[in-house]
Structure formats: structure tokens, C-alpha cells
Enzyme design. Structure first.
Site, PDB file in Angstrom:
ATOM      1  N   ARG A 158       0.820  -1.218   0.000  1.00 27.16           N
ATOM      2  CA  ARG A 158       0.000   0.000   0.000  1.00 27.16           C
ATOM      3  C   ARG A 158       0.851   1.264   0.000  1.00 27.16           C
ATOM      4  O   ARG A 158       0.412   2.314  -0.443  1.00 27.16           O
ATOM      5  CB  ARG A 158      -1.013  -0.041   1.134  1.00 27.16           C
ATOM      6  CG  ARG A 158      -2.102  -1.099   0.859  1.00 27.16           C
ATOM      7  CD  ARG A 158      -2.954  -1.411   2.076  1.00 27.16           C
ATOM      8  NE  ARG A 158      -2.186  -1.904   3.203  1.00 27.16           N
ATOM      9  CZ  ARG A 158      -1.815  -3.187   3.372  1.00 27.16           C
ATOM     10  NH1 ARG A 158      -2.144  -4.099   2.483  1.00 27.16           N
ATOM     11  NH2 ARG A 158      -1.121  -3.546   4.431  1.00 27.16           N
ATOM     12  N   GLU A 217       4.664  -7.011  14.258  1.00 22.74           N
ATOM     13  CA  GLU A 217       3.963  -7.254  15.514  1.00 22.74           C
ATOM     14  C   GLU A 217       3.357  -8.651  15.554  1.00 22.74           C
ATOM     15  O   GLU A 217       2.971  -9.138  16.602  1.00 22.74           O
ATOM     16  CB  GLU A 217       2.891  -6.191  15.781  1.00 22.74           C
ATOM     17  CG  GLU A 217       1.837  -6.049  14.719  1.00 22.74           C
ATOM     18  CD  GLU A 217       2.220  -5.099  13.589  1.00 22.74           C
ATOM     19  OE1 GLU A 217       1.307  -4.668  12.874  1.00 22.74           O
ATOM     20  OE2 GLU A 217       3.408  -4.797  13.399  1.00 22.74           O
TER      21      GLU A 217
END
Length: 175
Positions: A59, A96
Site C-alpha cells: 500500500r 507485531e
């Protein structure tokens, strides 16, 4: 800003249980929100000193290339492994929710290039910090990082500050 934020979509438990994914694709499909996003991201970096945008797969390609076009500067992609055809610098990093790798062409930047790193979202800062390391390995200097969304509670700004001391930072939306 209200229109952009209203177009964001939350997807729970993606890509794994416990992660709330902030989806920007619903912003991109709305022509008014999309134009406002690019315009406001460009406004956010107005006055920063850079001459090339580095967009992070995937993106970050969309946002970064639109910004580079509008700002009249070059664009360099940072890709997942095996996607770039020439010699690359590579870095492994932690997300994460797992491990990943990124690459940049070794000849993508000149030593005098000042770089704006662009991505859709800043969470823990692992992806952006890895990209900063790649920019530095390719000979560039990071002038700043710009994202559409910052997940402030995850502390990504600290990772950016450690990776590129003194570099600028901007985010349109914070959660």
C-alpha cells in the site's frame, strides 16, 4: 479528514487472531477521499527537504507513487524478497505478528538522495525502520516518514527515531 476517516475499515482478527487490521483500501476506492488523502499527505510534508519517495510494499506503493507524481519527485519501491530483478540490499525484521524481509535495488539511490519513506500504516515501526536501514544501505538519507494511519499506542515513532534520528514524521490519522 472526516471523510477519509469515515472510509477506513476495521477488520478484526486479521491477519491473525487478536490483530485489528486498519484497512485503507476502502479509502482508495472513494475518489473524493482518495484525492483528499493524497493532497493532505502532500501538504503534511510541504517544506520537508527530499527528492525521492520510497514506498513500502504494497500500500506504500499506492500512496507513495501518487505523492511522488504530485510532488514532482522520483519514486523507488521497497519490495518483498525475490520481486526486484537487479542486485539488492536485504533486511530481515520483526512485525507485531511475525517475521518478514524487504529489499531495495542496490543502485536505487544516489549518495546525495534525501528520501521520504511512505507507507499506509505505522504500528510498531518494524517495517518502516527496516526500510530506513535499506535506504541507508543504498546510500540515501532519510528526511522523513509519512503514513496515512498511525497506531500510536504501539510505539512506532520511537522505532523511527532510533532508526533515523532527527527525521521528520507525519500521520494523517491516529488511533
Amino acid at each position: 479528514m472526516v471523510r477519509i476517516q469515515s472510509r477506513m475499515r476495521d477488520i478484526p482478527d486479521f491477519p491473525k487472531p487478536g490483530i485489528l487490521f486498519r484497512d485503507v483500501t476502502t479509502v482508495l476506492r472513494d475518489p473524493v477521499a482518495w484525492r483528499a488523502t493524497v493532497d493532505q499527505l502532500c501538504d503534511a510534508v510541504d517544506g520537508w527537504d527530499f527528492d525521492v519517495v520510497v514506498g513500502i510494499e504494497s500500500r506504500g506503493f499506492i500512496l507513495g507513487s501518487a505523492m511522488a507524481y504530485q510532488l514532482g519527485v522520483g519514486f523507488v519501491p521497497v519490495r518483498k524478497p525475490g520481486k526486484l530483478p537487479a542486485a539488492v540490499h536485504a533486511v530481515d525484521y520483526e512485525l507485531e505478528y511475525g517475521l518478514d524481509s524487504l529489499e531495495i535495488h542496490q543502485d536505487a539511490l544516489d549518495p546525495d538522495h534525501r528520501v521520504l519513506v511512505v507507507d499506509d500504516l505505522l504500528a510498531t515501526g518494524g517495517t518502516a525502520a527496516a526500510t530506513i536501514a535499506l535506504v541507508q544501505a543504498a546510500g540515501g538519507t532519510v528526511a522523513g516518514t509519512c503514513v496515512l494511519v498511525e497506531l500510536a499506542e504501539l510505539g512506532g515513532r520511537a522505532a523511527l527515531a532510533a532508526a533515523a534520528d532527527g527525521a521528520e514524521f507525519a500521520a494523517l490519522l491516529q488511533y
